[in-house]
Design an enzyme around this catalytic site. Sequence first.
Site, PDB file in Angstrom:
ATOM      1  N   GLY A   1      62.933   5.168  38.451  1.00  0.00           N
ATOM      2  CA  GLY A   1      64.106   5.402  38.192  1.00  0.00           C
ATOM      3  C   GLY A   1      64.280   6.197  37.245  1.00  0.00           C
ATOM      4  N   CYS A   2      65.518   6.204  36.287  1.00  0.00           N
ATOM      5  CA  CYS A   2      65.557   6.624  34.988  1.00  0.00           C
ATOM      6  C   CYS A   2      64.689   6.234  33.968  1.00  0.00           C
ATOM      7  CB  CYS A   2      67.274   6.449  34.281  1.00  0.00           C
ATOM      8  SG  CYS A   2      67.365   6.885  32.950  1.00  0.00           S
ATOM      9  N   PHE A   3      64.092   6.926  33.465  1.00  0.00           N
ATOM     10  CA  PHE A   3      63.057   6.703  32.143  1.00  0.00           C
ATOM     11  C   PHE A   3      63.594   6.016  31.057  1.00  0.00           C
ATOM     12  CE2 PHE A   3      62.456  11.673  31.582  1.00  0.00           C
ATOM     13  CZ  PHE A   3      63.721  11.672  31.018  1.00  0.00           C
ATOM     14  N   TRP A   4      64.704   5.936  30.835  1.00  0.00           N
ATOM     15  CA  TRP A   4      65.224   5.358  29.628  1.00  0.00           C
ATOM     16  C   TRP A   4      65.154   3.908  29.787  1.00  0.00           C
ATOM     17  CZ3 TRP A   4      70.845   7.855  30.037  1.00  0.00           C
ATOM     18  CH2 TRP A   4      70.905   9.227  29.874  1.00  0.00           C
TER      19      TRP A   4
ATOM     20  N   TYR B   1      76.038   3.524  30.373  1.00  0.00           N
ATOM     21  CA  TYR B   1      74.925   3.757  31.317  1.00  0.00           C
ATOM     22  C   TYR B   1      73.788   2.782  31.041  1.00  0.00           C
ATOM     23  CZ  TYR B   1      70.912   5.334  34.423  1.00  0.00           C
ATOM     24  OH  TYR B   1      70.093   5.448  35.168  1.00  0.00           O
TER      25      TYR B   1
END
Length: 236
Positions: free
Chosen positions: A56-59, A202
Amino acid sequence: MRASFGRLALCAAAAGLLAWSALGPSRAAEEPVVIPPPQLDAKEAGGIQTAVFAGGCFWGVQGVFQHTAGVVNALSGYAGGSKASASYPLVSTGTTGHAEAVEVKYDPKRISYGKLLQIYFSVAHDPTQLDRQGPDTGPQYRSAIFTTSDEQKRIADAYIAQLDAAKVFGAPIVTKVGPLKGFYAAEAYHQDYLTLHPTQPYIAYNDLPKIEALKKLFPTEYLDKPTLVSSVKATN
């Protein structure tokens, strides 16, 4: 939801609709799962090793491993496609073959590859979601392990088989395992994103609960102070 517009637009929309600061701790879009450690793990090796994970989102994935003891650097980037198209606007179209990924440099004398896998499957993402994580959809958000050695592939494949056999998740694991052909660092504004933007909606909803889960489920491996890309660069 496309990352270049969708993820950032989601933040703005959520900020306008919800008083996030008054909500207190949030629940993650993907709940952590208590899972057993891998039966097969790597032998202690000399020198810093590299592992690459997409989920998913790398953050959030970067944030989890930055709070993991034994990790000396965790860098957000792109894997699975070519260098020419490894940029956020292009990857966000979902047509380049890349996945948002995190390159994890770790000391095998302090943490094993198997323990990294356990954290990855347990708190960093939901390995049963195909081409999506939480609010983000598309192949760039797929669950994938990019291996840097035959030993890593053997351990990852065995662990997936072990977890599926134990039925620890409510659905089969869809994580793809394959050799790393190239990793390309993401733009500077993506690095250390979770630490730098903890109040962004987010991050607050999707990613900070992962750090809380890491602290709860892996207290021995949890670092209160993250190992940031910016601090690693400053010492080199």
